[in-house]
Design a protein around this motif. Structure first.
Motif, PDB file in Angstrom:
ATOM      1  N   SER A 172       0.845  -1.183   0.000  1.00 23.70           N
ATOM      2  CA  SER A 172       0.000   0.000   0.000  1.00 23.70           C
ATOM      3  C   SER A 172       0.879   1.231   0.000  1.00 23.70           C
ATOM      4  CB  SER A 172      -0.913  -0.004   1.227  1.00 23.70           C
ATOM      5  OG  SER A 172      -0.137  -0.020   2.416  1.00 23.70           O
ATOM      6  N   GLY A 173       0.287   2.365  -0.397  1.00 23.35           N
ATOM      7  CA  GLY A 173       1.073   3.588  -0.444  1.00 23.35           C
ATOM      8  C   GLY A 173       1.517   3.883  -1.862  1.00 23.35           C
ATOM      9  N   ALA A 174       2.313   4.943  -2.021  1.00 20.67           N
ATOM     10  CA  ALA A 174       2.744   5.365  -3.349  1.00 20.67           C
ATOM     11  C   ALA A 174       4.082   4.760  -3.746  1.00 20.67           C
ATOM     12  CB  ALA A 174       2.831   6.890  -3.392  1.00 20.67           C
ATOM     13  N   THR A 175       5.026   4.724  -2.792  1.00 22.89           N
ATOM     14  CA  THR A 175       6.398   4.332  -3.115  1.00 22.89           C
ATOM     15  C   THR A 175       6.966   3.465  -2.012  1.00 22.89           C
ATOM     16  OG1 THR A 175       6.636   6.508  -4.154  1.00 22.89           O
ATOM     17  CG2 THR A 175       8.646   5.238  -3.846  1.00 22.89           C
ATOM     18  N   VAL A 176       7.836   2.545  -2.401  1.00 17.75           N
ATOM     19  CA  VAL A 176       8.578   1.733  -1.449  1.00 17.75           C
ATOM     20  C   VAL A 176      10.059   2.032  -1.626  1.00 17.75           C
ATOM     21  CG1 VAL A 176       9.244  -0.611  -0.805  1.00 17.75           C
ATOM     22  CG2 VAL A 176       6.866  -0.106  -1.329  1.00 17.75           C
ATOM     23  N   SER A 177      10.768   2.252  -0.501  1.00 17.39           N
ATOM     24  CA  SER A 177      12.201   2.541  -0.522  1.00 17.39           C
ATOM     25  C   SER A 177      12.979   1.326  -0.023  1.00 17.39           C
ATOM     26  CB  SER A 177      12.506   3.755   0.365  1.00 17.39           C
ATOM     27  OG  SER A 177      13.903   3.894   0.550  1.00 17.39           O
ATOM     28  N   ILE A 178      13.972   0.917  -0.803  1.00 13.45           N
ATOM     29  CA  ILE A 178      14.853  -0.171  -0.373  1.00 13.45           C
ATOM     30  C   ILE A 178      16.291   0.279  -0.607  1.00 13.45           C
ATOM     31  CG2 ILE A 178      14.526  -1.318  -2.633  1.00 13.45           C
ATOM     32  CD1 ILE A 178      15.294  -3.112   0.680  1.00 13.45           C
ATOM     33  N   ARG A 179      17.098   0.250   0.449  1.00 11.84           N
ATOM     34  CA  ARG A 179      18.481   0.714   0.353  1.00 11.84           C
ATOM     35  C   ARG A 179      19.343  -0.303  -0.413  1.00 11.84           C
ATOM     36  NH1 ARG A 179      18.710   6.124   1.311  1.00 11.84           N
ATOM     37  NH2 ARG A 179      17.522   6.683   3.184  1.00 11.84           N
ATOM     38  N   PRO A 180      20.325   0.175  -1.192  1.00 16.15           N
ATOM     39  CA  PRO A 180      21.140  -0.719  -2.033  1.00 16.15           C
ATOM     40  C   PRO A 180      21.845  -1.830  -1.263  1.00 16.15           C
ATOM     41  CG  PRO A 180      21.470   1.549  -2.702  1.00 16.15           C
ATOM     42  CD  PRO A 180      20.645   1.588  -1.445  1.00 16.15           C
ATOM     43  N   GLU A 181      22.241  -1.575  -0.011  1.00 14.53           N
ATOM     44  CA  GLU A 181      22.962  -2.600   0.744  1.00 14.53           C
ATOM     45  C   GLU A 181      22.052  -3.763   1.131  1.00 14.53           C
ATOM     46  OE1 GLU A 181      21.928   0.741   3.745  1.00 14.53           O
ATOM     47  OE2 GLU A 181      22.577   0.560   1.646  1.00 14.53           O
ATOM     48  N   ARG A 182      20.743  -3.596   0.932  1.00 14.88           N
ATOM     49  CA  ARG A 182      19.810  -4.676   1.276  1.00 14.88           C
ATOM     50  C   ARG A 182      19.293  -5.409   0.034  1.00 14.88           C
ATOM     51  NH1 ARG A 182      18.347  -0.864   5.566  1.00 14.88           N
ATOM     52  NH2 ARG A 182      19.297  -1.711   7.451  1.00 14.88           N
ATOM     53  N   VAL A 183      19.865  -5.071  -1.110  1.00 20.21           N
ATOM     54  CA  VAL A 183      19.515  -5.759  -2.352  1.00 20.21           C
ATOM     55  C   VAL A 183      20.596  -6.790  -2.670  1.00 20.21           C
ATOM     56  CG1 VAL A 183      19.081  -5.502  -4.825  1.00 20.21           C
ATOM     57  CG2 VAL A 183      18.285  -3.742  -3.230  1.00 20.21           C
ATOM     58  N   ARG A 184      20.173  -8.046  -2.878  1.00 23.63           N
ATOM     59  CA  ARG A 184      21.106  -9.119  -3.273  1.00 23.63           C
ATOM     60  C   ARG A 184      20.935  -9.404  -4.755  1.00 23.63           C
ATOM     61  NH1 ARG A 184      19.479 -13.923  -0.958  1.00 23.63           N
ATOM     62  NH2 ARG A 184      17.416 -13.026  -0.527  1.00 23.63           N
ATOM     63  N   LEU A 185      22.036  -9.770  -5.400  1.00 24.75           N
ATOM     64  CA  LEU A 185      21.990 -10.139  -6.813  1.00 24.75           C
ATOM     65  C   LEU A 185      22.241 -11.630  -6.944  1.00 24.75           C
ATOM     66  CD1 LEU A 185      23.879  -7.138  -8.465  1.00 24.75           C
ATOM     67  CD2 LEU A 185      21.414  -7.452  -8.134  1.00 24.75           C
ATOM     68  N   LEU A 186      21.250 -12.347  -7.474  1.00 25.33           N
ATOM     69  CA  LEU A 186      21.328 -13.793  -7.623  1.00 25.33           C
ATOM     70  C   LEU A 186      21.255 -14.174  -9.105  1.00 25.33           C
ATOM     71  CD1 LEU A 186      18.837 -14.845  -4.773  1.00 25.33           C
ATOM     72  CD2 LEU A 186      21.305 -14.411  -4.607  1.00 25.33           C
ATOM     73  N   THR A 187      21.557 -15.417  -9.375  1.00 25.46           N
ATOM     74  CA  THR A 187      21.443 -15.908 -10.751  1.00 25.46           C
ATOM     75  C   THR A 187      19.968 -15.944 -11.154  1.00 25.46           C
ATOM     76  OG1 THR A 187      21.369 -18.190  -9.969  1.00 25.46           O
ATOM     77  CG2 THR A 187      23.540 -17.274 -10.525  1.00 25.46           C
ATOM     78  N   PRO A 188      19.678 -15.848 -12.465  1.00 28.12           N
ATOM     79  CA  PRO A 188      18.278 -15.779 -12.909  1.00 28.12           C
ATOM     80  C   PRO A 188      17.417 -16.964 -12.493  1.00 28.12           C
ATOM     81  CG  PRO A 188      19.767 -15.159 -14.680  1.00 28.12           C
ATOM     82  CD  PRO A 188      20.629 -15.704 -13.581  1.00 28.12           C
ATOM     83  N   ASP A 189      18.038 -18.134 -12.268  1.00 32.17           N
ATOM     84  CA  ASP A 189      17.262 -19.322 -11.931  1.00 32.17           C
ATOM     85  C   ASP A 189      17.217 -19.585 -10.423  1.00 32.17           C
ATOM     86  OD1 ASP A 189      19.912 -19.917 -11.650  1.00 32.17           O
ATOM     87  OD2 ASP A 189      19.841 -21.844 -12.723  1.00 32.17           O
ATOM     88  N   ALA A 190      17.677 -18.623  -9.610  1.00 28.35           N
ATOM     89  CA  ALA A 190      17.717 -18.814  -8.154  1.00 28.35           C
ATOM     90  C   ALA A 190      16.305 -18.903  -7.584  1.00 28.35           C
ATOM     91  CB  ALA A 190      18.479 -17.675  -7.497  1.00 28.35           C
ATOM     92  N   THR A 191      16.183 -19.647  -6.487  1.00 29.85           N
ATOM     93  CA  THR A 191      14.904 -19.774  -5.793  1.00 29.85           C
ATOM     94  C   THR A 191      14.721 -18.597  -4.841  1.00 29.85           C
ATOM     95  OG1 THR A 191      15.040 -22.190  -5.894  1.00 29.85           O
ATOM     96  CG2 THR A 191      13.515 -21.231  -4.285  1.00 29.85           C
ATOM     97  N   VAL A 192      13.568 -17.965  -4.899  1.00 29.59           N
ATOM     98  CA  VAL A 192      13.270 -16.800  -4.066  1.00 29.59           C
ATOM     99  C   VAL A 192      12.320 -17.219  -2.950  1.00 29.59           C
ATOM    100  CG1 VAL A 192      12.277 -14.483  -4.029  1.00 29.59           C
ATOM    101  CG2 VAL A 192      13.571 -15.260  -6.017  1.00 29.59           C
ATOM    102  N   GLY A 193      12.586 -16.757  -1.728  1.00 29.17           N
ATOM    103  CA  GLY A 193      11.793 -17.125  -0.568  1.00 29.17           C
ATOM    104  C   GLY A 193      10.401 -16.519  -0.578  1.00 29.17           C
ATOM    105  N   ASP A 194       9.537 -17.028   0.301  1.00 33.46           N
ATOM    106  CA  ASP A 194       8.149 -16.580   0.370  1.00 33.46           C
ATOM    107  C   ASP A 194       8.031 -15.116   0.776  1.00 33.46           C
ATOM    108  OD1 ASP A 194       7.301 -19.092  -0.338  1.00 33.46           O
ATOM    109  OD2 ASP A 194       6.968 -19.753   1.735  1.00 33.46           O
ATOM    110  N   HIS A 195       8.965 -14.624   1.545  1.00 32.85           N
ATOM    111  CA  HIS A 195       8.901 -13.254   2.044  1.00 32.85           C
ATOM    112  C   HIS A 195       9.907 -12.344   1.329  1.00 32.85           C
ATOM    113  CE1 HIS A 195       6.225 -14.587   5.198  1.00 32.85           C
ATOM    114  NE2 HIS A 195       7.075 -15.550   5.500  1.00 32.85           N
ATOM    115  N   GLU A 196      10.238 -12.700   0.100  1.00 35.29           N
ATOM    116  CA  GLU A 196      11.188 -11.916  -0.685  1.00 35.29           C
ATOM    117  C   GLU A 196      10.537 -11.433  -1.981  1.00 35.29           C
ATOM    118  OE1 GLU A 196      15.606 -13.567   0.410  1.00 35.29           O
ATOM    119  OE2 GLU A 196      14.453 -14.730  -1.062  1.00 35.29           O
ATOM    120  N   HIS A 197      11.055 -10.311  -2.481  1.00 36.31           N
ATOM    121  CA  HIS A 197      10.651  -9.796  -3.778  1.00 36.31           C
ATOM    122  C   HIS A 197      11.850  -9.899  -4.715  1.00 36.31           C
ATOM    123  CE1 HIS A 197       6.863  -8.325  -2.283  1.00 36.31           C
ATOM    124  NE2 HIS A 197       7.464  -7.609  -1.349  1.00 36.31           N
TER     125      HIS A 197
END
Length: 353
Positions: free
Chosen positions: A265-290
């Motif tokens: 909800s809301g207009a915008t979501v902010s996520i800081r770069p240090e909290r972004v992980r880079l995975l391979t395209p076929d990686a499995t993503v958890g239920d509570h992850e985007h």
């Protein structure tokens, strides 16, 4: 009562103590230009507050109004519960430290520090005692007989601070006092300044456009933009929970994502770069992850970390900051043009109201 509790009590009480600052509905215009708009700010006794913002945001104008160098067009300024809106600078219990040290080159350090007391006709004996005590507070008790040109830039800045402190102001105003120092010395002086403020225990109001400096020094940060305060809070509050897009962007890097992209909800979501992980395209993503698929567009090495700029498939640009914990001889973990998943945990993002 702890120092933090005392500050909170000072902010809440109806009888402000010495060292409190209160601005109410303060506006300042210069001709047709409005520099400050209907601004409110409370500073507790003994608090270290930084006014942070880009050039032209109004922070220095507010500092000059607190000092008495400028009069508000409208609104009131109180120091220690007393209305000083129209009181001249010399009748206010404040002192100002500027970026320019403004030390007298022909006077010794002790004479520079004691100059204000001499103007006030304090006796020579008392002056000498207070000068030495103040020099000890800034850890320069051994340089009293030297001339300013015999000191380093950081030492001269501490002497300028001592010259202001010796007059025992209730509030010390600092207008980008570390701006002329190189990066390493500036970072050292940030720690020194914070320790000095704790030792002397008086209110510090600090103007800076350096985000890291404001976060390092302050009990609270007031973020300025276009003559208004966008947000006031602790360093953690303004960084982790920005209340506007401007605060999110100005206070370090931030990925701003439309809320509907991640089902929030809301207009915008902010996520800081240090909290972004880079995975391979076929990686499995958890239920509570985007996760957003994309391509590495740019790689920026900053020393402690590497920033990866990712162009996502839905047309956005994401930045991920990865700590350089790998072996120094190891090549980059990713290359430009490589396909990745930009992944973050849902509760690591903040909704920007």
């Amino acid at each position: 009562m702890t120092k933090t509790q005392a500050r909170e009590r000072s902010r809440q009480t109806d009888q402000p103590s010495a060292g409190t600052v209160r601005l109410r509905n303060v506006t300042k215009t210069f001709g047709d230009t409005s520099a400050v708009h209907d601004l409110d700010l409370d500073v507790a006794a003994g608090e270290f507050v930084s006014m942070l913002g880009p050039s032209g945001s109004g922070k220095t104008t507010v500092l000059r109004m607190i000092a008495g160098f400028e009069e508000p067009t409208s609104g009131t300024i109180e120091l220690g519960g007393v209305d000083v809106t129209n009181v001249p600078p010399y009748d206010r219990r404040v002192n100002t430290v500027f970026q320019d040290y403004a030390l007298f080159p022909h006077l010794t350090i002790a004479e520079n520090v004691g100059y204000g007391l001499k103007v006030r006709r304090v006796s020579k004996a008392e002056r000498a005692t207070r000068v030495q005590e103040t020099l000890e507070k800034v850890r320069l008790g051994h340089v009293g007989d030297r001339l300013p040109n015999q000191l380093s830039g950081g030492q001269r800045q501490r002497i300028a601070l001592a010259r202001a402190l010796i007059l025992e102001p209730e509030v010390l105003l600092l207008d980008e006092p570390l701006g002329a120092l190189d990066k390493q010395l500036r970072e050292e002086m940030q720690i020194e300044l914070k320790q000095i403020q704790r030792r002397v225990g008086i209110t510090f109001i600090f103007v800076t456009h350096d985000q890291e400096e404001a976060l390092t020094l302050s009990d609270r940060v007031a973020v300025f933009n276009n003559g208004k305060i966008e947000q006031v809070g602790t360093a953690r509050e303004v960084y982790e929970h920005p209340q506007t897009d401007f605060v999110a962007r100005f206070l370090g890097l931030s990925n701003l994502i439309p809320a509907e992209t991640v089902g929030a909800s809301g207009a915008t979501v902010s996520i800081r770069p240090e909290r972004v992980r880079l995975l391979t395209p076929d990686a499995t993503v958890g239920d509570h992850e985007h996760a957003l698929p994309g391509t590495v567009a740019e790689i920026v090495y900053t020393g402690p970390a590497t920033r990866y700029v990712v162009d996502t498939d839905n047309g956005m640009r994401m930045i991920a900051s990865v700590q350089n914990a790998h072996h120094p001889e190891q090549d980059e973990l990713l290359q430009r043009g490589e396909r990745v998943l930009a992944v973050w945990t849902a509760d690591h993002a903040s909704v920007v109201p």
